[in-house]
Design a protein around this motif. Structure first.
Motif, mmCIF file in Angstrom:
data_model
loop_
_atom_site.group_PDB
_atom_site.id
_atom_site.type_symbol
_atom_site.label_atom_id
_atom_site.label_comp_id
_atom_site.label_asym_id
_atom_site.label_seq_id
_atom_site.Cartn_x
_atom_site.Cartn_y
_atom_site.Cartn_z
ATOM 1 N N LYS A 137 30.570 142.070 152.365
ATOM 2 C CA LYS A 137 30.252 141.279 151.179
ATOM 3 C C LYS A 137 29.488 142.108 150.151
ATOM 4 C CE LYS A 137 28.602 136.724 149.930
ATOM 5 N NZ LYS A 137 28.057 135.467 150.420
ATOM 6 N N GLN A 138 28.640 143.045 150.604
ATOM 7 C CA GLN A 138 27.883 143.899 149.691
ATOM 8 C C GLN A 138 28.807 144.747 148.822
ATOM 9 O OE1 GLN A 138 25.240 146.157 152.190
ATOM 10 N NE2 GLN A 138 23.579 144.681 151.955
ATOM 11 N N ARG A 139 29.929 145.103 149.355
ATOM 12 C CA ARG A 139 30.874 145.935 148.610
ATOM 13 C C ARG A 139 31.918 145.096 147.869
ATOM 14 N NH1 ARG A 139 32.344 149.802 153.502
ATOM 15 N NH2 ARG A 139 32.110 147.835 154.544
ATOM 16 N N MET A 140 31.765 143.756 147.859
ATOM 17 C CA MET A 140 32.678 142.838 147.187
ATOM 18 C C MET A 140 34.119 143.024 147.660
ATOM 19 S SD MET A 140 30.731 140.953 145.463
ATOM 20 C CE MET A 140 31.881 140.041 144.488
ATOM 21 N N ASN A 141 34.284 143.145 148.952
ATOM 22 C CA ASN A 141 35.595 143.340 149.555
ATOM 23 C C ASN A 141 35.992 142.095 150.335
ATOM 24 O OD1 ASN A 141 35.626 145.979 148.572
ATOM 25 N ND2 ASN A 141 34.592 146.748 150.380
ATOM 26 N N THR A 142 37.056 142.209 151.104
ATOM 27 C CA THR A 142 37.460 141.138 152.000
ATOM 28 C C THR A 142 37.963 141.757 153.290
ATOM 29 O OG1 THR A 142 38.656 139.050 152.158
ATOM 30 C CG2 THR A 142 39.859 140.896 151.190
ATOM 31 N N PHE A 143 38.341 140.929 154.247
ATOM 32 C CA PHE A 143 38.801 141.421 155.540
ATOM 33 C C PHE A 143 40.316 141.313 155.656
ATOM 34 C CE2 PHE A 143 34.397 140.379 156.715
ATOM 35 C CZ PHE A 143 34.047 141.560 157.349
ATOM 36 N N ALA A 144 40.877 142.254 156.390
ATOM 37 C CA ALA A 144 42.291 142.231 156.739
ATOM 38 C C ALA A 144 42.384 142.636 158.204
ATOM 39 C CB ALA A 144 43.087 143.191 155.865
ATOM 40 N N TYR A 145 43.436 142.184 158.858
ATOM 41 C CA TYR A 145 43.572 142.558 160.267
ATOM 42 C C TYR A 145 45.026 142.788 160.645
ATOM 43 C CZ TYR A 145 45.000 137.737 161.387
ATOM 44 O OH TYR A 145 45.657 136.539 161.442
ATOM 45 N N ILE A 146 45.197 143.529 161.738
ATOM 46 C CA ILE A 146 46.501 143.808 162.339
ATOM 47 C C ILE A 146 46.435 143.286 163.765
ATOM 48 C CG2 ILE A 146 48.141 145.606 163.004
ATOM 49 C CD1 ILE A 146 46.698 147.426 160.941
ATOM 50 N N GLY A 147 47.492 142.674 164.226
ATOM 51 C CA GLY A 147 47.538 142.145 165.585
ATOM 52 C C GLY A 147 47.255 140.656 165.586
ATOM 53 N N ILE A 149 45.135 137.315 166.115
ATOM 54 C CA ILE A 149 43.728 136.909 165.973
ATOM 55 C C ILE A 149 43.146 136.505 167.324
ATOM 56 C CG2 ILE A 149 44.175 134.472 165.434
ATOM 57 C CD1 ILE A 149 41.611 136.735 163.687
ATOM 58 N N ARG A 150 43.999 136.127 168.267
ATOM 59 C CA ARG A 150 43.554 135.677 169.597
ATOM 60 C C ARG A 150 43.394 136.827 170.592
ATOM 61 N NH1 ARG A 150 47.550 132.733 167.731
ATOM 62 N NH2 ARG A 150 47.115 130.633 167.033
ATOM 63 N N ASP A 151 43.829 138.040 170.213
ATOM 64 C CA ASP A 151 43.848 139.140 171.171
ATOM 65 C C ASP A 151 43.243 140.414 170.572
ATOM 66 O OD1 ASP A 151 44.417 140.414 173.583
ATOM 67 O OD2 ASP A 151 46.401 141.036 172.887
ATOM 68 N N LYS A 152 41.978 140.353 170.192
ATOM 69 C CA LYS A 152 41.238 141.502 169.676
ATOM 70 C C LYS A 152 42.009 142.257 168.585
ATOM 71 C CE LYS A 152 38.729 142.044 173.938
ATOM 72 N NZ LYS A 152 38.571 142.757 175.179
ATOM 73 N N PRO A 153 42.140 141.655 167.414
ATOM 74 C CA PRO A 153 42.852 142.346 166.340
ATOM 75 C C PRO A 153 42.050 143.518 165.795
ATOM 76 C CG PRO A 153 41.808 140.384 165.497
ATOM 77 C CD PRO A 153 41.596 140.376 166.992
ATOM 78 N N VAL A 154 42.719 144.411 165.120
ATOM 79 C CA VAL A 154 42.059 145.513 164.410
ATOM 80 C C VAL A 154 41.680 144.950 163.046
ATOM 81 C CG1 VAL A 154 42.326 147.823 163.449
ATOM 82 C CG2 VAL A 154 43.424 147.241 165.629
ATOM 83 N N VAL A 155 40.373 144.748 162.824
ATOM 84 C CA VAL A 155 39.887 144.141 161.585
ATOM 85 C C VAL A 155 39.195 145.207 160.748
ATOM 86 C CG1 VAL A 155 38.429 142.339 160.588
ATOM 87 C CG2 VAL A 155 39.545 141.949 162.783
ATOM 88 N N ARG A 156 39.516 145.217 159.453
ATOM 89 C CA ARG A 156 38.887 146.182 158.553
ATOM 90 C C ARG A 156 38.450 145.478 157.283
ATOM 91 N NH1 ARG A 156 43.401 149.846 160.154
ATOM 92 N NH2 ARG A 156 42.487 151.337 161.594
ATOM 93 N N CYS A 157 37.370 145.978 156.718
ATOM 94 C CA CYS A 157 36.939 145.523 155.407
ATOM 95 C C CYS A 157 37.793 146.283 154.396
ATOM 96 C CB CYS A 157 35.450 145.825 155.218
ATOM 97 S SG CYS A 157 34.774 145.211 153.675
ATOM 98 N N VAL A 158 38.522 145.567 153.554
ATOM 99 C CA VAL A 158 39.443 146.201 152.612
ATOM 100 C C VAL A 158 39.028 145.880 151.180
ATOM 101 C CG1 VAL A 158 41.392 146.241 154.208
ATOM 102 C CG2 VAL A 158 41.062 144.265 152.741
ATOM 103 N N TYR A 159 39.356 146.770 150.290
ATOM 104 C CA TYR A 159 39.027 146.634 148.884
ATOM 105 C C TYR A 159 40.298 146.257 148.131
ATOM 106 C CZ TYR A 159 37.679 147.946 144.149
ATOM 107 O OH TYR A 159 37.429 147.935 142.812
#
Length: 190
Positions: A137-147, A149-159
């Motif tokens: 939130k400090q960087r005014m970004n959002t989250f995105a993920y691969i995989g 959501i129920r099985d440990k997705p790869v989540v990254r903060c994306v711009y």
């Protein structure tokens, strides 16, 4: 009864190729042939629509946003809280001496970008922590993920890139947003 004359005042010509016997030279209108062509056109459009709408995208081709929506592991979750996306993983290597750049072969897969106001669902699913949310939130970004959501997705903060640099979108008439190609308020601040 006087003999018929053609449009030039002379006698009618013989029915030749394309003639209908009245001397006009116009081919006769065949209702049956027109109906057959219309039927073939309708059947062709129907078959094309059926093939397009039933293509799952697992053959390596994604031709529509609906196919991309169905390609993500959790289509309903992603559509409710964000938007499906193509994810391209590429690594770039740059050497200083000699000055040169190298890029890896990109891998392409389906992912999901979560709208900023829906981050809590990621935390509820155990995909992100409160600290990760604060940092993103400090960087005014959002989250995105691969995989999934129920099985440990790869989540990254994306711009999100500047929407004005997107050449696929054009401003609508008199500033009005067109969902098909225009810049929408939702697209501007995802």
């Amino acid at each position: 009864m006087p003999p018929r004359k053609n449009g030039n005042g002379g006698p009618p010509g013989p029915p030749g190729p394309g003639g209908n016997g009245d001397g006009s030279g116009k081919p006769p209108f065949n209702v049956g042939g027109a109906a057959l062509l219309a039927g073939v056109l309708v059947v062709g459009i129907g078959i094309g629509s059926a093939v397009t709408s039933t293509t799952q995208g697992n053959q390596g081709n994604i031709a529509s946003s609906q196919q991309l929506d169905m390609a993500v592991p959790d289509p309903e979750f992603c559509k409710q809280w964000g938007a499906s996306a193509f994810v391209m993983d590429v690594e770039l290597y740059t050497t200083m001496n000699p000055s040169s750049s190298f890029v890896t072969q990109p891998t392409l897969q389906a992912g999901c970008v979560i709208r900023r106001e829906n981050w809590a669902v990621l935390q509820k699913q155990g995909a992100v922590t409160a600290e990760q949310m604060r940092e993103c939130k400090q960087r005014m970004n959002t989250f995105a993920y691969i995989g999934s959501i129920r099985d440990k997705p790869v989540v990254r903060c994306v711009y999100q890139t500047d929407i004005s640099g997107n050449k696929f979108q054009t401003p609508g008439v008199a500033g009005a947003a067109d969902d098909a190609v225009g810049v929408t308020p939702e697209g501007d601040k995802f």
